[in-house]
Design a protein around this motif. Structure first.
Motif, PDB file in Angstrom:
ATOM      1  N   ARG A 384       0.833  -1.202   0.000  1.00 20.76           N
ATOM      2  CA  ARG A 384       0.000   0.000   0.000  1.00 20.76           C
ATOM      3  C   ARG A 384       0.871   1.256   0.000  1.00 20.76           C
ATOM      4  N   ILE A 385       1.932   1.223   0.787  1.00 21.50           N
ATOM      5  CA  ILE A 385       2.852   2.371   0.846  1.00 21.50           C
ATOM      6  C   ILE A 385       3.502   2.602  -0.519  1.00 21.50           C
ATOM      7  N   ILE A 386       3.967   1.522  -1.155  1.00 20.94           N
ATOM      8  CA  ILE A 386       4.619   1.638  -2.467  1.00 20.94           C
ATOM      9  C   ILE A 386       3.657   2.222  -3.487  1.00 20.94           C
ATOM     10  N   LEU A 387       2.421   1.725  -3.492  1.00 20.67           N
ATOM     11  CA  LEU A 387       1.405   2.226  -4.429  1.00 20.67           C
ATOM     12  C   LEU A 387       1.168   3.712  -4.242  1.00 20.67           C
ATOM     13  N   ILE A 388       0.933   4.130  -3.009  1.00 16.25           N
ATOM     14  CA  ILE A 388       0.594   5.531  -2.720  1.00 16.25           C
ATOM     15  C   ILE A 388       1.762   6.455  -3.052  1.00 16.25           C
ATOM     16  N   VAL A 389       2.973   6.052  -2.667  1.00 14.65           N
ATOM     17  CA  VAL A 389       4.151   6.892  -2.920  1.00 14.65           C
ATOM     18  C   VAL A 389       4.401   7.033  -4.420  1.00 14.65           C
ATOM     19  N   THR A 390       4.333   5.921  -5.162  1.00 13.54           N
ATOM     20  CA  THR A 390       4.562   5.975  -6.612  1.00 13.54           C
ATOM     21  C   THR A 390       3.503   6.829  -7.298  1.00 13.54           C
ATOM     22  N   PHE A 391       2.255   6.649  -6.901  1.00  9.76           N
ATOM     23  CA  PHE A 391       1.162   7.445  -7.479  1.00  9.76           C
ATOM     24  C   PHE A 391       1.378   8.935  -7.210  1.00  9.76           C
ATOM     25  N   ALA A 392       1.679   9.296  -5.958  1.00 13.50           N
ATOM     26  CA  ALA A 392       1.848  10.702  -5.587  1.00 13.50           C
ATOM     27  C   ALA A 392       3.025  11.333  -6.318  1.00 13.50           C
ATOM     28  N   LEU A 393       4.145  10.611  -6.412  1.00 15.66           N
ATOM     29  CA  LEU A 393       5.325  11.160  -7.087  1.00 15.66           C
ATOM     30  C   LEU A 393       5.079  11.308  -8.592  1.00 15.66           C
ATOM     31  N   THR A 394       4.327  10.376  -9.181  1.00 17.40           N
ATOM     32  CA  THR A 394       4.001  10.482 -10.611  1.00 17.40           C
ATOM     33  C   THR A 394       3.191  11.734 -10.895  1.00 17.40           C
ATOM     34  N   VAL A 395       2.210  12.008 -10.047  1.00 18.53           N
ATOM     35  CA  VAL A 395       1.319  13.149 -10.258  1.00 18.53           C
ATOM     36  C   VAL A 395       1.994  14.469  -9.901  1.00 18.53           C
ATOM     37  N   LEU A 396       2.681  14.507  -8.782  1.00 20.38           N
ATOM     38  CA  LEU A 396       3.164  15.773  -8.234  1.00 20.38           C
ATOM     39  C   LEU A 396       4.613  16.101  -8.574  1.00 20.38           C
ATOM     40  N   VAL A 397       5.426  15.094  -8.904  1.00 25.77           N
ATOM     41  CA  VAL A 397       6.848  15.371  -9.142  1.00 25.77           C
ATOM     42  C   VAL A 397       7.216  15.042 -10.585  1.00 25.77           C
ATOM     43  N   ASP A 398       7.526  13.773 -10.845  1.00 26.31           N
ATOM     44  CA  ASP A 398       8.053  13.425 -12.163  1.00 26.31           C
ATOM     45  C   ASP A 398       8.005  11.916 -12.333  1.00 26.31           C
ATOM     46  N   LEU A 399       7.691  11.449 -13.544  1.00 28.23           N
ATOM     47  CA  LEU A 399       7.579  10.021 -13.788  1.00 28.23           C
ATOM     48  C   LEU A 399       8.921   9.313 -13.615  1.00 28.23           C
ATOM     49  N   ASN A 400      10.008   9.922 -14.083  1.00 29.92           N
ATOM     50  CA  ASN A 400      11.338   9.329 -13.901  1.00 29.92           C
ATOM     51  C   ASN A 400      11.597   9.028 -12.434  1.00 29.92           C
ATOM     52  N   PHE A 401      11.413  10.054 -11.615  1.00 26.13           N
ATOM     53  CA  PHE A 401      11.685   9.921 -10.185  1.00 26.13           C
ATOM     54  C   PHE A 401      10.716   8.943  -9.536  1.00 26.13           C
ATOM     55  N   ALA A 402       9.461   8.932  -9.992  1.00 28.22           N
ATOM     56  CA  ALA A 402       8.453   8.054  -9.397  1.00 28.22           C
ATOM     57  C   ALA A 402       8.825   6.588  -9.590  1.00 28.22           C
ATOM     58  N   ILE A 403       9.248   6.214 -10.803  1.00 29.40           N
ATOM     59  CA  ILE A 403       9.616   4.822 -11.066  1.00 29.40           C
ATOM     60  C   ILE A 403      10.839   4.438 -10.236  1.00 29.40           C
ATOM     61  N   GLN A 404      11.852   5.308 -10.227  1.00 32.27           N
ATOM     62  CA  GLN A 404      13.069   5.012  -9.473  1.00 32.27           C
ATOM     63  C   GLN A 404      12.783   4.893  -7.981  1.00 32.27           C
ATOM     64  N   ALA A 405      12.013   5.848  -7.462  1.00 31.84           N
ATOM     65  CA  ALA A 405      11.699   5.834  -6.030  1.00 31.84           C
ATOM     66  C   ALA A 405      10.824   4.636  -5.673  1.00 31.84           C
ATOM     67  N   GLY A 406       9.861   4.307  -6.542  1.00 29.69           N
ATOM     68  CA  GLY A 406       8.984   3.172  -6.273  1.00 29.69           C
ATOM     69  C   GLY A 406       9.744   1.867  -6.212  1.00 29.69           C
ATOM     70  N   ILE A 407      10.647   1.645  -7.177  1.00 30.50           N
ATOM     71  CA  ILE A 407      11.441   0.404  -7.191  1.00 30.50           C
ATOM     72  C   ILE A 407      12.378   0.362  -5.984  1.00 30.50           C
ATOM     73  N   ALA A 408      13.016   1.507  -5.675  1.00 24.32           N
ATOM     74  CA  ALA A 408      13.920   1.551  -4.524  1.00 24.32           C
ATOM     75  C   ALA A 408      13.176   1.266  -3.222  1.00 24.32           C
ATOM     76  N   LEU A 409      12.015   1.884  -3.056  1.00 24.62           N
ATOM     77  CA  LEU A 409      11.226   1.675  -1.837  1.00 24.62           C
ATOM     78  C   LEU A 409      10.754   0.226  -1.745  1.00 24.62           C
ATOM     79  N   ALA A 410      10.317  -0.340  -2.875  1.00 25.90           N
ATOM     80  CA  ALA A 410       9.878  -1.739  -2.875  1.00 25.90           C
ATOM     81  C   ALA A 410      11.026  -2.668  -2.476  1.00 25.90           C
ATOM     82  N   SER A 411      12.225  -2.383  -2.981  1.00 27.30           N
ATOM     83  CA  SER A 411      13.385  -3.211  -2.656  1.00 27.30           C
ATOM     84  C   SER A 411      13.717  -3.142  -1.170  1.00 27.30           C
ATOM     85  N   ILE A 412      13.689  -1.931  -0.632  1.00 27.80           N
ATOM     86  CA  ILE A 412      14.011  -1.756   0.790  1.00 27.80           C
ATOM     87  C   ILE A 412      12.997  -2.475   1.675  1.00 27.80           C
TER      88      ILE A 412
END
Length: 567
Positions: A384-412
């Motif tokens: 749930r955390i990964i979904l919400i963070v990736t969604f928020a970063l995609t909308v509010l920041v940048d798709l590049n950063f959202a994918i990178q942050a989502g994968i990094a957070l999922a790995s951690i």
């Protein structure tokens, strides 16, 4: 090794022709399917280009050139390629920051990256992108697409729209009093027509009905709303000559992050589309050949004045439903689009932009992954955390950063889960286990498999492929899960797919040895209702008893004149 690589990159078109040939009836079926898909693709290709703040012909060039090459060189039997809504945000941003020349260079660079991915056989690695990350950025893109269409939906006369979400929202609010009521009526009517056509006459493409009726309404009643002609003028009736973009080290360096994003999106979207096609038809795509085809298509699209391209899920599904038999249907789809552009260009420019906005809003809704979001919100907290963070970063920041942050957070979070739940031990002798399957007697028609370790995003696809393919499907399939300490959203999704595939083979799934924590997640995701509470047991002995009951019940039904599939 070289032969193996050559086989993995061989286009599906060549493989099919070599194995089964190509008949006149195949050609006729592909010709008709290509026509149906072209009718669907025509308004979508232009709408996607316009939503990307580019002339509509760019979308047509992409659908024709890239669509042709993806079908010729790709690894899927039914894939239809072209511009897709998933690229809109990235394309608009790159074109705004670097101009169209920069977008062309980024598209060609993405094509080269895709070809390299195919050569190193990275097609199998795409599945390791966590499921919540894919759903998160896909739903985020869907929201951005829908939001980008509000200018034309409401007929607002705003020359420049900021790229970021918040500033765009403020501009809309500031100009809302300028709303064109005629544009709103056309847009709302277009949405209603698409939904009604899909419900009552699904074989007819709703978007083509919308653009024809909307153009007629604007022409007959002289409605004061923008059309393709009023904003962009005429569109060419021929493909442009290929051009080579200016290349410098500095441009390549600046555009590399965008090229990687385009390549990643193209790879994910095309392989997801190929998987959907496989699920609808029972075929198997060649992932590395598909990536190679996508790479060559994007390079060619850049040379011919197009946009980034990938496999289009909706158009691929339409192709299958229209009766396509081989990749020639995709080639025919490109041919028909070229014919439309050649002879219908003066009519195409009469389409109102409000109707195209309505079509893209429907596309965005279909992309929104609402069903899958609901599934993940019932999954473990980390997903749930990964979904919400990736969604928020995609909308509010940048798709590049959202994918990178989502994968990094999922790995951690995954590593953290593994540290807490995984225990390493040595099995000296399996036969010393009193619950070993070797010590059990299974009824005839029953198969039992055991999975050890966490069922998570890294193994979910392999799990499905390994357990759902039987030469002779059993009547009952027992899946032992006593050594599964953890399951995530992808694992739950894999269980659902496994159940559906087994059900198609008239095989009943029984889960054995499900741990309390894993069972809790299964219940929260409502999979217990799908599989059946009576088919989820805590021990292999109970699983065998349940399997015997199913076999006995099936035999009773057959003897009583009831089909076993009704059981």
């Amino acid at each position: 090794m070289l032969r193996s690589l050559k086989d993995s990159l061989e286009p599906k078109l060549i493989t099919l022709w070599r194995i089964r040939g190509y008949s006149r009836s195949d050609f006729y079926a592909d010709l008709i399917a290509g026509l149906v898909v072209a009718i669907v693709a025509l308004p979508l290709a232009m709408a996607i280009a316009i939503a990307s703040n580019l002339p509509p012909e760019r979308g047509l060039f992409t659908a024709i050139v890239a669509g042709f090459i993806i079908s010729v060189h790709g690894g899927s039997r039914y894939q239809i390629g072209g511009p897709t809504a998933a690229f809109i945000v990235t394309v608009a941003t790159v074109a705004m920051e670097h101009g169209y020349e920069g977008l062309v260079l980024a598209t060609i660079m993405a094509g080269i990256i895709l070809m390299i991915m195919a050569l190193v056989r990275a097609g199998e690695l795409i599945k390791f992108i966590p499921y919540p990350v894919i759903v998160g950025f896909t739903s985020g893109i869907a929201l951005l697409i829908a939001f980008s269409q509000l200018r034309d939906f409401f007929g607002l006369e705003v020359e420049s729209i900021p790229p970021d979400f918040i500033h765009k929202f403020m501009v809309y609010l500031a100009h809302l009093d300028e709303m064109n009521i005629y544009a709103v009526i056309v847009a709302l009517t277009s949405i209603a027509i698409i939904l009604l056509v899909k419900k009552y006459i699904p074989k007819i493409p709703g978007p083509i009905i919308v653009v024809v009726l909307a153009a007629l309404a604007v022409w007959m009643f002289h409605l004061p709303i923008e059309t393709i002609e009023s904003r962009f003028g005429s569109i060419p009736s021929m493909l442009p000559a290929p051009t080579w973009p200016d290349i410098s080290f500095e441009k390549v360096r600046q555009l590399l992050p965008d090229a990687i994003t385009i390549a990643t999106l193209a790879a994910i979207e095309s392989l997801l589309s190929a998987v959907v096609a496989d699920g609808m038809t029972g075929t198997h795509h060649k992932s590395n050949a598909e990536l190679f085809g996508q790479g060559t298509a994007n390079i060619a699209s850049g040379f011919f004045g197009g946009l980034p391209a990938t496999g289009a899920i909706a158009r691929t599904a339409t192709n299958i439903k229209a009766g396509a038999r081989t990749p020639m249907a995709g080639i025919m789809h490109a041919f028909w689009l070229f014919i439309f552009m050649l002879f219908l260009a003066p009519l195409i420019i009469k389409i109102p932009l409000a109707a195209l906005a309505a079509i893209l809003i429907i596309v965005a809704w279909n992309m929104s992954e609402i069903k899958h979001i609901k599934e993940i919100m019932k999954a473990p907290r980390s997903d749930r955390i990964i979904l919400i963070v990736t969604f928020a970063l995609t909308v509010l920041v940048d798709l590049n950063f959202a994918i990178q942050a989502g994968i990094a957070l999922a790995s951690i979070l995954f590593i953290d889960s593994m540290m807490k739940t995984t225990h390493i031990h040595v099995v000296e002798n399996e036969e010393e286990d009193p619950d070993s399957i070797a010590r059990k007697i299974l009824p005839q028609g029953v198969e039992a498999y055991e999975i050890e370790g966490p069922l998570f995003f890294g193994v979910a696809e392999k799990f499905i492929d390994t357990l759902s393919l039987f030469e002779h499907p059993p009547k009952v399939f027992i899946l032992r899960m006593r050594h599964v300490p953890l399951i995530d959203a992808a694992g739950l999704h894999a269980l659902e797919i496994l159940h559906e595939r087994l059900a198609k083979q008239q095989t009943v799934l029984v889960l054995s040895g499900v741990r309390p924590k894993v069972r809790t997640h299964i219940v929260e995701a409502s999979l217990n209702k799908l599989i059946g509470d009576e088919n989820i047991v805590e021990h292999i002995n109970k699983a065998i008893i349940r399997a015997s009951q199913i076999i006995k019940g099936s035999q009773t039904d057959v003897e009583g004149g009831i089909r076993s599939s009704d059981y």
